[in-house]
Design an enzyme around this catalytic site. Structure first.
Site, short mmCIF file in Angstrom:
data_model
loop_
_atom_site.label_atom_id
_atom_site.label_comp_id
_atom_site.label_asym_id
_atom_site.label_seq_id
_atom_site.Cartn_x
_atom_site.Cartn_y
_atom_site.Cartn_z
N VAL A 32 -13.40 44.22 9.67
CA VAL A 32 -13.13 44.62 8.43
C VAL A 32 -11.96 43.87 7.85
CG1 VAL A 32 -11.42 46.32 9.48
CG2 VAL A 32 -12.62 46.85 7.58
N ASP A 33 -10.91 43.27 8.97
CA ASP A 33 -10.03 42.21 8.46
C ASP A 33 -10.31 41.32 7.50
OD1 ASP A 33 -7.52 41.44 8.08
OD2 ASP A 33 -7.20 40.69 10.34
P1 ADP Z 1 -10.71 46.13 15.40
O1 ADP Z 1 -10.31 44.74 15.95
O2 ADP Z 1 -9.46 47.28 15.07
O3 ADP Z 1 -11.65 46.56 16.14
P2 ADP Z 1 -12.89 45.64 13.67
O4 ADP Z 1 -12.82 45.08 12.25
O5 ADP Z 1 -13.54 44.84 14.72
O6 ADP Z 1 -11.24 46.11 14.00
O7 ADP Z 1 -13.42 46.90 13.58
C1 ADP Z 1 -12.94 48.20 13.30
C2 ADP Z 1 -14.30 49.21 12.62
O8 ADP Z 1 -14.31 48.61 11.14
C3 ADP Z 1 -15.75 48.90 13.39
O9 ADP Z 1 -16.06 50.40 13.40
C4 ADP Z 1 -16.36 47.99 12.42
O10 ADP Z 1 -17.70 48.80 12.46
C5 ADP Z 1 -15.76 48.67 10.92
N1 ADP Z 1 -15.98 47.80 9.83
C6 ADP Z 1 -16.15 46.29 9.85
N2 ADP Z 1 -16.26 45.76 8.49
C7 ADP Z 1 -16.22 47.15 7.70
C8 ADP Z 1 -16.15 47.26 6.48
N3 ADP Z 1 -16.37 46.54 5.47
N4 ADP Z 1 -15.83 48.55 5.80
C9 ADP Z 1 -15.70 49.56 6.64
N5 ADP Z 1 -15.58 49.37 7.98
C10 ADP Z 1 -15.93 48.07 8.56
#
Ligand code: ADP
Length: 336
Positions: A32-33
């Site tokens: 998501v980052d």
């Molecule tokens: P972390 O490192 O905190 O685990 P991630 O980005 O890998 O963060 O994942 C956190 C959550 O965000 C996961 O449940 C993933 O499916 C979700 N995610 C990834 N991309 C998006 C997006 N564009 N919008 C909303 N949620 C997302």
């Protein structure tokens, strides 16, 4: 509605602030980052460079740049190491600190992803439980609309067992509602044949000119029953809850509650009525009565209705669990 679970891409959320599940450098990453940095453009990274990173559980604020939100709140979730290393407390702190920052910036709407539930490996169902509980607790004190943006269909906190039980309950009720056995069909046909005049009767013709209003009719209209809002307020009084306790338990905003309270003839939506029934812990018969006041009934042809009925008939009035089950079955959620 104060807490809503939605399935969406968080970068598309039209809210005051979105929360980023960042890493401690705040210099971008995957998941998501990465999606947030791509959508926001290079201005976001430039501002992040000035922040000096962020510790696990803490939260920092930047602008939204090309995103449709005003702010991005960056928080660093815990890496899952088996659950005994303070993961839950750290994840709770992420939600609390992010919400606190949002309130300090006068945000009215905030969207969260499921922090730590991606590459950081927090089990999704438990991550969702922490998110829902922490947000709900925060919303007891603050007026805010929070969206929990779920990407992944398999994020259920309801157990496999509960999921199966609800599925079976839905199947049974569906079968009941759609049963049209041959015996019943032929009985209906026989009735129709024995009273053809009833079934063939045309609708009465409309009166050629509007008649004067019948005084008995006027009298009957004046003696209308208690309205939905009157019944709701009475039931709140009887429950010993304050109005605020009740609308918060129902996941209803203060604004919507004020509308209901001030308008004797307010017509709420069905999810709103059921949210109050759950908040007030009404048994099935009283739930039906409250629904009836708003012109609704529970139908066994609707999955939504059957799921709510499942919880009420099992004496489970936890609105978060009801909403999680509704979400798991792709139904709209209870609340405002
Ligand atoms: P972390 O490192 O905190 O685990 P991630 O980005 O890998 O963060 O994942 C956190 C959550 O965000 C996961 O449940 C993933 O499916 C979700 N995610 C990834 N991309 C998006 C997006 N564009 N919008 C909303 N949620 C997302």
């Amino acid at each position: 509605m104060p807490l809503q679970m939605v399935r969406n891409d968080i970068t598309r959320m039209q809210v005051d602030a979105i929360v980023n599940a960042a890493n401690p450098t705040l210099l971008g990453g995957g998941g998501v980052d990465g999606a947030i940095h791509r959508a926001a453009g290079p201005g976001l990274l430039a501002e992040c460079r000035t922040l000096g990173g962020c510790r696990t559980g803490e939260a920092k604020l930047t602008g939204g740049y090309n995103l449709p939100c005003r702010y991005v709140i960056h928080t660093v979730g815990p890496i899952w190491r088996g659950g005994q290393q303070g993961e839950r407390a750290a994840l709770t702190a992420c939600y609390r600190n992010s919400l606190q920052l949002a309130v300090e910036q006068d945000c009215e709407t905030v969207a969260f992803p499921l922090i730590s539930a991606g590459v950081y490996g927090y089990p999704k169902a438990e991550a969702l439980q922490v998110a829902v509980e922490t947000i709900e607790e925060f919303l007891q004190q603050q007026e805010l609309t929070v969206y929990l943006v779920l990407f992944d269909r398999t994020v259920y906190t309801i157990s496999e067992q509960l999921h199966r039980e609800i599925a079976a309950f839905i199947d049974d009720r569906y079968v009941e509602a759609h049963t049209d056995s041959r015996a019943e069909q032929s009985r209906r046909i026989a009735i129709q044949q024995s009273c053809p005049e009833v079934f063939a009767a045309p609708m009465p013709a409309a009166a050629p000119s509007a008649p004067a209003v019948d005084p008995d009719l006027l009298q009957a209209v004046r003696q209308m029953d208690e309205s939905f809002s009157q019944m709701l307020l009475r039931k709140i009084d009887e429950s010993g809850m304050t109005d605020a306790q009740c609308y918060k338990r129902a996941n209803i905003s203060r604004k919507l509650f004020s509308k209901i309270r001030s308008d004797l003839h307010y017509r709420p939506s069905k999810p709103t009525v059921l949210a109050f029934a759950i908040a007030l812990r009404l048994p099935m018969d009283q739930t039906r009565e409250l629904l009836c006041k708003a012109g609704f009934a529970l139908s066994h042809s609707s999955k939504f209705d059957i799921i709510v009925e499942y919880f009420i008939s099992h004496g489970n009035y936890d609105i978060c669990q009801v909403n999680e089950a509704l979400f798991a079955f792709d139904q709209s959620l209870l609340g405002g």
